[in-house]
Design a protein around this motif. Structure first.
Motif, PDB file in Angstrom:
ATOM      1  N   TYR E  28       0.869  -1.169   0.000  1.00 38.46           N
ATOM      2  CA  TYR E  28       0.000   0.000   0.000  1.00 38.46           C
ATOM      3  C   TYR E  28       0.912   1.226   0.000  1.00 38.46           C
ATOM      4  O   TYR E  28       1.911   1.245   0.711  1.00 38.46           O
ATOM      5  CB  TYR E  28      -0.896  -0.019   1.246  1.00 38.46           C
ATOM      6  N   PRO E  29       0.575   2.239  -0.805  1.00 39.42           N
ATOM      7  CA  PRO E  29       1.508   3.361  -0.977  1.00 39.42           C
ATOM      8  C   PRO E  29       1.794   4.118   0.324  1.00 39.42           C
ATOM      9  O   PRO E  29       0.890   4.317   1.134  1.00 39.42           O
ATOM     10  CB  PRO E  29       0.757   4.295  -1.939  1.00 39.42           C
ATOM     11  N   ILE E  30       3.010   4.501   0.490  1.00 39.34           N
ATOM     12  CA  ILE E  30       3.374   5.445   1.545  1.00 39.34           C
ATOM     13  C   ILE E  30       4.770   5.973   1.263  1.00 39.34           C
ATOM     14  O   ILE E  30       5.642   5.221   0.823  1.00 39.34           O
ATOM     15  CB  ILE E  30       3.266   4.807   2.958  1.00 39.34           C
ATOM     16  N   THR E  31       4.945   7.247   1.469  1.00 34.22           N
ATOM     17  CA  THR E  31       6.236   7.887   1.357  1.00 34.22           C
ATOM     18  C   THR E  31       7.032   7.558   2.620  1.00 34.22           C
ATOM     19  O   THR E  31       6.435   7.529   3.691  1.00 34.22           O
ATOM     20  CB  THR E  31       6.051   9.421   1.242  1.00 34.22           C
ATOM     21  N   PRO E  32       8.311   7.344   2.585  1.00 35.30           N
ATOM     22  CA  PRO E  32       9.238   7.477   1.458  1.00 35.30           C
ATOM     23  C   PRO E  32       9.664   6.159   0.834  1.00 35.30           C
ATOM     24  O   PRO E  32      10.834   5.979   0.543  1.00 35.30           O
ATOM     25  CB  PRO E  32      10.436   8.168   2.115  1.00 35.30           C
ATOM     26  N   SER E  34       7.655   4.758  -1.830  1.00 40.45           N
ATOM     27  CA  SER E  34       6.762   4.529  -2.966  1.00 40.45           C
ATOM     28  C   SER E  34       7.472   4.112  -4.245  1.00 40.45           C
ATOM     29  O   SER E  34       6.862   3.471  -5.107  1.00 40.45           O
ATOM     30  CB  SER E  34       5.911   5.771  -3.219  1.00 40.45           C
ATOM     31  N   PRO E  37       7.177   0.008  -4.697  1.00 41.68           N
ATOM     32  CA  PRO E  37       6.025  -0.531  -5.423  1.00 41.68           C
ATOM     33  C   PRO E  37       5.956  -0.047  -6.872  1.00 41.68           C
ATOM     34  O   PRO E  37       5.573  -0.813  -7.766  1.00 41.68           O
ATOM     35  CB  PRO E  37       4.816  -0.066  -4.606  1.00 41.68           C
ATOM     36  N   SER E  57      -5.207  -1.634   1.839  1.00 40.11           N
ATOM     37  CA  SER E  57      -4.636  -1.065   3.064  1.00 40.11           C
ATOM     38  C   SER E  57      -3.412  -1.881   3.440  1.00 40.11           C
ATOM     39  O   SER E  57      -3.170  -2.956   2.894  1.00 40.11           O
ATOM     40  CB  SER E  57      -5.639  -1.141   4.213  1.00 40.11           C
ATOM     41  N   GLU E  58      -2.675  -1.398   4.403  1.00 40.76           N
ATOM     42  CA  GLU E  58      -1.533  -2.144   4.911  1.00 40.76           C
ATOM     43  C   GLU E  58      -1.992  -3.414   5.597  1.00 40.76           C
ATOM     44  O   GLU E  58      -1.312  -4.440   5.559  1.00 40.76           O
ATOM     45  CB  GLU E  58      -0.743  -1.307   5.916  1.00 40.76           C
ATOM     46  N   SER E  81       6.781   3.598   8.525  1.00 38.64           N
ATOM     47  CA  SER E  81       6.365   3.549   9.925  1.00 38.64           C
ATOM     48  C   SER E  81       4.877   3.393  10.258  1.00 38.64           C
ATOM     49  O   SER E  81       4.495   2.379  10.854  1.00 38.64           O
ATOM     50  CB  SER E  81       6.960   4.766  10.617  1.00 38.64           C
ATOM     51  N   PRO E  82       3.998   4.357   9.929  1.00 43.64           N
ATOM     52  CA  PRO E  82       2.597   4.176  10.354  1.00 43.64           C
ATOM     53  C   PRO E  82       1.990   2.927   9.710  1.00 43.64           C
ATOM     54  O   PRO E  82       1.198   2.217  10.340  1.00 43.64           O
ATOM     55  CB  PRO E  82       1.885   5.427   9.836  1.00 43.64           C
ATOM     56  N   ILE E 116       8.335  12.601   6.595  1.00 44.78           N
ATOM     57  CA  ILE E 116       8.810  11.556   5.699  1.00 44.78           C
ATOM     58  C   ILE E 116      10.329  11.526   5.609  1.00 44.78           C
ATOM     59  O   ILE E 116      10.896  10.894   4.732  1.00 44.78           O
ATOM     60  CB  ILE E 116       8.193  11.748   4.310  1.00 44.78           C
TER      61      ILE E 116
END
Ligand SMILES: Cc1ncc(C[n+]2csc(CCOP(=O)(O)OP(=O)(O)O)c2C)c(N)n1
Ligand SMILES: Cc1ncc(C[n+]2csc(CCOP(=O)(O)OP(=O)(O)O)c2C)c(N)n1
Ligand code: SF4
Ligand code: SF4
Ligand code: SF4
Ligand code: SF4
Ligand code: SF4
Ligand code: SF4
Ligand SMILES: [Mg+2]
Ligand SMILES: [Mg+2]
Lengths: 251, 181, 67, 349, 349, 251, 181, 67
Positions: E28-32, E34, E37, E57-58, E81-82, E116
């Motif tokens: 699932y996308p998230i910086t940093p 990305s 994927p 979702s994650e 992290s999150p 980020i």
């Protein structure tokens, strides 16, 4: 000479079921077992067991199983099926599992039209944890977390899963049945067979919602539960085929 | 040690009221200013149709509420007897419901009381009183409380709607006590 | 001619088969099994048609039907 | 209710929360804590301002807590191990946003789905990691039903005092057992609510947030939070000592386990072994200082807990090599008997 | 690709995974992170057996990994992290079920939404807690783009070898930076796949599960897993030493931070300060033994990391009071400069 | 003398918006600001900002805000509103936030008919993270995670949120609008006003889905994006009121 | 130190190709067997319309890829100049795009090159060549590589579809180099 | 009579106002602002009717309309 004409399915184990007396889970297990036998699927099946009373489903079948975290069976099934498209993968999920914590997973599995079959046991309650309100608990129904009856003002009305999933393009087959009497059981088997065939033919996502009972947490005898289910649940959760893209000819 | 340290297991079928029996003993203990803990077996194993609870009554603060080395067993059905007699300490008290347990206990290292609890309850017109019969028997046999102390606790464990049944429960307790010689 | 066999140790006395039999051939017995349940018993097996409806309702695979 | 009553630990938490002025609860069912939401449902749904909401998931529940806490209401959620894992993102947000709330974890056997028996194997999760980033929860570890109630009330005060989430870390046994308990309504202090998001009437914007794009700015903010943690570490360490004064051997044990250890210590003392118990009540902040002091006096320290060895690390950090630190643990839902612990004590000698 | 190319760390992980035979990715996308994927989407969606799926979702992603890992396929997910917090329940299940997979955490500033920028403040989460219950991940901490690739390949081997999830713990800088890298297709061993759920043809049931209602049974199982962890601790500790032989002062630092420390050490050496670097490559299992041995020789040890003090606890546990352990950390996305670290080194003397 | 007849809303701050040139977020912000002013809601409003490009929405308004974890804005809003029923609470969410990770939260908030208003920015992409596929990305649309175009076979078809939520009894008001031209902007304001009124009148859950643009990640000029949105998104996501229980007279 | 240790910040508006400029220098360094790292500023701060990247080229292994104490600044617009000149070390190299930066740098502790980069690019018919002009100027001014080494790296950073533009890019590089006296 | 005022430093030159004006009175200027954008400029303000459509489309609150 009399011949044995009815017995437990071959793919089921000898282990006595742990369910409460009269619990619908056992009936549905047997139907699943019969279909796996009849459709000769045992060797390529991976079942996905939920968190819920069905968590130990794998005790009763002798084919492969993966137990999923609460609500995540559709994601686990996706993970199994995607890199192994020739497997036959079904999830077995309760209403808490599927329609509460697992809402996102079921919606997106349906929307992506994952080639899996979802067996959805709607017993209008959280069985395993001792009778809390489920998303499908009826208005006015008393549970440990709706002790004065489900109040639609603050707790919402019961969610109709088949109807909701049918709005998604990816849902190939969705039907609601019940196991409240032999006729219902026979219809359930037919529905599940259809759903299994959808998957075998690689036509995408199929779900059968089975109106069920939880005598223990409903606080009724098993026999009374069947009546209560038919009298109260069927009117709110109408039976029938909600989506059949194999008929629409475009799946 | 001479000190009070009852480590009780109450066990039986789901419908036999074993949890309530345990609670009754706990309340009695509390009102007698003893240290006491009560804990049920919980979770899906209940589904099997058996139930049990642990009660510890002690002069000292209760350590573990979970009884792994019981010195009292109140067994209301056969599976319970067979399961728990195996871990009973020497010199313990064993009360078993001889009405429906058709075997003799194998354990024989202390006081064994054969109590026709279900029969007595049936005589009183309600098989659900089995637990009260057993409670009376236990208190009599152990001498931890007086029967009156036990009876005084009854209203605290029976839900309000059934308070009309208190006299019957008391009767069952007394019959249970009487059954212990 | 047909009849059913109930596995006493597995039966939980739920009574679903009782309601399922179109000929009301089944009832719950008085005997307790080791789990404390009253297993189902078939009366008048000669009236049994081997329709398997009782088996179809049994959640515990406790029923075998012969025909 | 100021008389003694028999209550389950889970229920005692519920009643204590209400007495502490917490009328808002969000949760999702899970064994072995389900009596807590059931209790609160019965009570709160009958109270005019009572909010009891069964959320669609633990993730939703913790975020509802986040929302309500931001408005300055006393609010609680509860769960057990797998459910707490799902809440870790939200907990990290709550800690980062410095919101007061009480989170109950009635720990069960893990990892994975595990079982529902008593365990303490979420110690690391509660005291160190869990969510991402640098943060701490104040973690209270009751050892009796009475403390389940008392620490719940204390938890709300600490949460408000420090604007920090507080975790009550119980276990399946404490949640399920009944013991006599006395419940007294506490005095509730007035806390400064300048910061809450309850409508900006007559003032500028209040904001609940934890994003700080500029690392330098965020670092400064994290240092502020850690300055608060320092104060907590100085002021809020709580523990109980039992027969420590003359002890040659010190056992460190908390929660349900400490009760068993206590019985074992009585048995050991009878055998002439001078052993004492130090029971952390706050497992964060951990009673590092006092253990370090005892480490100057005793011959050995032993950590006893329901895990494969988690709190023992904090004990080792406190002892810092001064004397050997032994470990005895049972895990995955198994409670040791007092004789087992006694045997371990005897091995120390 | 065996020539040198410039690649982002995130992309290097992606290519390395493919070379290691991992054709299945859920994320699932998230910086940093990305670019990882994105890279895999470009590559896998063109490969016949390639599975690239952006999950909803994650939580879904980690459970897809759980499903795929159970069938014996090499499978990866990545997040920051999150997102990793949300995955902790699933990770606990995966560890408990002993499934091999690779989980990438490109750590960013926290707690909460944070930022980020590069951070190491998920160390506790990765090495101790995170999810509920007793379990461990093998955690590899690369310090260069080359290592992002190499450790990904190593990670898949370790995961299969030990049937345990492996985490690659990078940070925003390692993910985003380009460096020259050489990518070589590794030999892939055949692993025993008796246990996988891929259809029970010709055999009985295989089962992936982590529920053990009976605590005693589960405890036995957890002990089995911990016996495996013991072997991992004995065989798989990896670290790098730089100028440690004659060091009076030992710095322990990993990942991106260790590079800065290295520069600082060069500067300090020029000033005549005998300081060396011990860089944990596996942060779990932690190089406890070697640090303990150095603690017998050096005057002081200092942990340098991007957090408020997490790895330093493992350093303290290793040093066990033999010499003082100092700490220098920047957090919330801030990287120290080499001069800053130099100043801290000078303070040691 | 000429008078100032149009300016930024009073409840908006002086801070320049961080959005890319021509991004729809700014347009919607202004509409929200105007309505808060016109309906005199500033003093009792708590906005809930998402994770997404709108994360800094609170920089631009001078009323209270709570920033929510990704996807959880409806849960956060529920937490704010339940114990404070007199507040005015809205969420501002992107399509990744609302229709992917936050699926369960939006469905259950709607089903419980939480008294909140959801402002749903559907720009068919993950803006903030640099252009990944959203649940609403169109078939064939190229994004960094659908580099060869969204393939409905493996990625599913775009989810129509208003349609799905309208199957839930709890949804009081659901409308889809767009901000692709001044007419669309005016209609959007009207829709949002209606949705705000639903909440002010304590009638339950309202949502306005706003078809929007992301010039940066679509790789187009701002002006071209408006055209692309209208030509491609509106046909798949038809505009209109999907649910209005205030009309049905039963809300 | 005499050793090679270029800590470069390249900064400008979003469309000016600063990332590509950095990449070009990185590839040149890699092919010259130098240690090198490149890192962009990333994330939503990009939205503001500015972009920058850090390139470190060194004989030693690169420590931090993030340049907090630059010794080279290539500033393509005014905000970038004003922001980063503040942290330039003594003795650094500063190249600024005088075509659109209408102020003089405040910093004056080393080599300052005023480069009409945008003008030169416009002369070549494409403002997008500004970055290449700057690259040529930097290589010439620093002497870290030869212009030929830089030119050889060009095909590695320009995507295949634009390979027809390589000659133009080379011309821009050469013009940039020529502009440095 | 009406006219608009564009805040040059806030305008991002997106051009949405350009398309919004029914009388095509707005275009992007050639001057760069400090952020590198070309702010919008109104031509022939005498033709402006103060309809505010340009302002309604402006994502950056850069337009004030006078009438
Ligand atoms: C993350 C997580 N949350 C909660 C639980 C507790 N839990 C176990 S089963 C269950 C719900 C069971 O209800 P349902 O899905 O309806 O199945 P049923 O038992 O009724 O068949 C819950 C909430 C859990 N195990 N994990
Ligand atoms: C738990 C979590 N997962 C992922 C992210 C990364 N993330 C930030 S914004 C975003 C999606 C943004 O897309 P959308 O919701 O459509 O909003 P937009 O930017 O398009 O307005 C994601 C995935 C995060 N911050 N937290
Ligand atoms: S609790 Fe309910 S659902 Fe579960 S086994 Fe018993 S009857 Fe069936
Ligand atoms: S087989 Fe048919 S007739 Fe025979 S007992 Fe069963 S239900 Fe009755
Ligand atoms: S349905 Fe099955 S379990 Fe139930 S009573 Fe009949 S035989 Fe027994
Ligand atoms: S990335 Fe897209 S959604 Fe985000 S600010 Fe830029 S244009 Fe708007
Ligand atoms: S107010 Fe109307 S007429 Fe005047 S410039 Fe704007 S859009 Fe054109
Ligand atoms: S719409 Fe606004 S920001 Fe865009 S060009 Fe016009 S005035 Fe500038
Ligand atoms: Mg259910
Ligand atoms: Mg979006």
């Amino acid at each position: 000479m009399e011949k044995l004409v009815f017995d437990k399915p071959k793919c089921m184990t000898e282990r006595p079921l742990h369910y409460c007396p009269g619990c619908s889970h056992g009936i549905v297990h047997r139907i699943v077992g019969e279909l796996i036998d009849e459709m000769d699927l045992r060797d390529k099946t991976v079942g996905v067991a939920p968190v819920g009373c069905g968590v130990f489903a794998y005790w009763y079948f002798d084919f492969d199983f993966s137990q999923a975290p609460h609500g995540r069976a559709p994601a686990v099934a996706t993970g199994i099926k995607r890199p192994n498209p020739d497997l036959f993968v079904f999830t077995y999920q309760g209403d808490g599992d599927l329609a509460a914590i697992g809402t996102a997973e079921i919606i997106h599995a349906a929307n992506r039209s994952e080639d899996i079959t979802v067996i959805f046991i709607n017993n209008a309650i959280y069985g395993m944890t001792g009778g809390q309100m489920a998303p499908t608990t009826l208005v006015g129904q008393k549970t440990t977390t709706s002790p004065y009856g489900r109040d639609p003002e603050t707790m919402g009305k019961p969610i109709r899963v088949c109807e909701m999933l049918s709005t998604l393009e990816g849902t190939t087959y969705a039907e609601r049945v019940h196991v409240g009497d032999p006729k219902g059981v026979i219809a359930t088997k037919k529905a599940l067979k259809k759903a299994f065939e959808v998957q075998v033919n690689k036509k995408g996502f199929s779900i059968v919602e089975i109106l069920s009972t939880c005598p223990t947490n409903w606080g009724m005898t098993a026999v009374d539960s069947l009546g209560w289910m038919k009298d109260n649940m069927i009117p709110y959760f109408p039976l029938g085929v909600y989506k059949d893209k194999t008929k629409e000819g475009d799946a | 040690m001479g000190k009070l340290n009852e480590k009780i297991i109450v066990a039986g079928f789901g419908g036999q009221g074993v949890l309530l029996l345990g609670k009754l003993l706990s309340y009695t203990a509390m009102y007698s200013d003893k240290n006491v803990s009560w804990i049920p077996s919980y979770g899906p194993e209940m589904r099997g149709g058996t139930a049990n609870c642990n009660v510890v009554i002690s002069d000292e603060p209760v350590g573990s509420p979970i009884v792994t080395e019981p010195n009292v067993l109140i067994a209301l059905n056969r599976p319970s007897l067979e399961k728990f007699e195996q871990i009973l300490e020497e010199g313990s008290l064993l009360i078993y419901n001889s009405s429906i347990i058709e075997v003799e206990p194998k354990w024989n290292n202390g006081k064994v009381i054969s109590l026709a609890a279900s029969d007595i309850a049936n005589e009183l017109g309600n098989p659900r009183l089995t637990n009260m019969v057993a409670a009376g028997a236990y208190v009599k046999a152990s001498g931890v409380f007086t029967i009156q102390e036990l009876i005084d606790a009854v209203p605290h464990v029976i839900s309000k709607r059934f308070h009309n049944l208190i006299p019957l429960n008391i009767e069952a307790i007394e019959k249970g006590a009487a059954a212990v010689s | 001619m047909a009849h059913i066999e109930v596995n006493d140790e597995v039966c939980k006395g739920c009574g679903l088969c009782v309601t399922a039999c179109p000929f009301k051939l089944i009832e719950l017995g008085t005997k307790l099994n080791s789990k404390g349940y009253n297993p189902a018993v078939q009366n008048n097996p000669e009236k049994c048609v081997g329709c398997t409806l009782c088996g179809k309702m049994c959640p515990d695979n406790a029923i075998k039907v012969f025909k | 209710m100021t008389e003694k009553v028999m209550m389950k630990g889970n229920e005692a938490i519920g009643e204590a929360a209400i007495l502490a002025g917490c009328l808002t609860y969000f949760g999702y069912p899970i064994t072995p804590q389900s009596e807590l939401p059931a209790y609160l449902a019965r009570r709160l749904l009958k109270m005019e301002n009572g909010i009891f909401l069964q959320a669609e998931s633990e993730v939703a529940a913790i975020n509802m807590v986040y929302g309500a806490a931001g408005t300055g209401k006393r609010v609680m959620t509860s769960s057990s191990s797998p459910g707490i894992s799902l809440k870790t993102e939200g907990i990290s947000y709550i800690a980062s946003s410095q919101l007061p709330c009480v989170i109950v974890n009635i720990v069960r056997g893990g990892p994975g789905l595990g079982n529902i028996a008593p365990a303490q194997s979420d110690y690391f999760q509660a005291t160190k990691g869990g969510g991402h980033g640098d943060y701490r929860l104040i973690v209270l570890a009751p050892a009796s039903v009475q403390e389940m109630a008392d620490f719940t009330m204390l938890g709300f005060d600490l949460a408000d005092e420090y604007r920090n989430p507080v975790m009550i870390m119980g276990d399946g046994a404490l949640g399920q057992m009944m013991e006599p308990v006395v419940l007294k309504k506490p005095e509730i202090k007035k806390y400064n609510h300048d910061w809450v998001t309850d409508g900006a009437k007559g003032r500028g914007q209040n904001l609940i947030c934890s994003i700080y794009l500029d690392p330098a700015e965020m670092e400064k903010y994290v240092h502020e939070i850690y300055a608060k943690y320092k104060i907590i570490e100085e002021n809020e360490v709580r523990y109980e000592e039992y027969l420590c004064d003359d002890a040659d051997y010190l056992i460190v044990s908390y929660g349900i386990t400490s009760r068993i250890v206590r019985t074992s210590i009585d048995l050991a003392r009878k055998k002439g072994i001078k052993v004492g118990l130090l029971r952390p009540i706050t497992v964060w902040p951990f009673p590092t200082k006092v253990i370090s002091e005892y480490a100057d006096k005793v011959k050995k320290v032993m950590a006893v807990e329901l895990s494969m060895g988690q709190m023992v690390e904090d004990v080792r950090l406190a002892v810092n090599g001064k004397v050997p630190v032994e470990f005895f643990g049972r895990t995955a839902g198994v409670l040791p008997s007092c004789n087992e612990v006694l045997a371990e004590i005897e091995k120390l000698v």
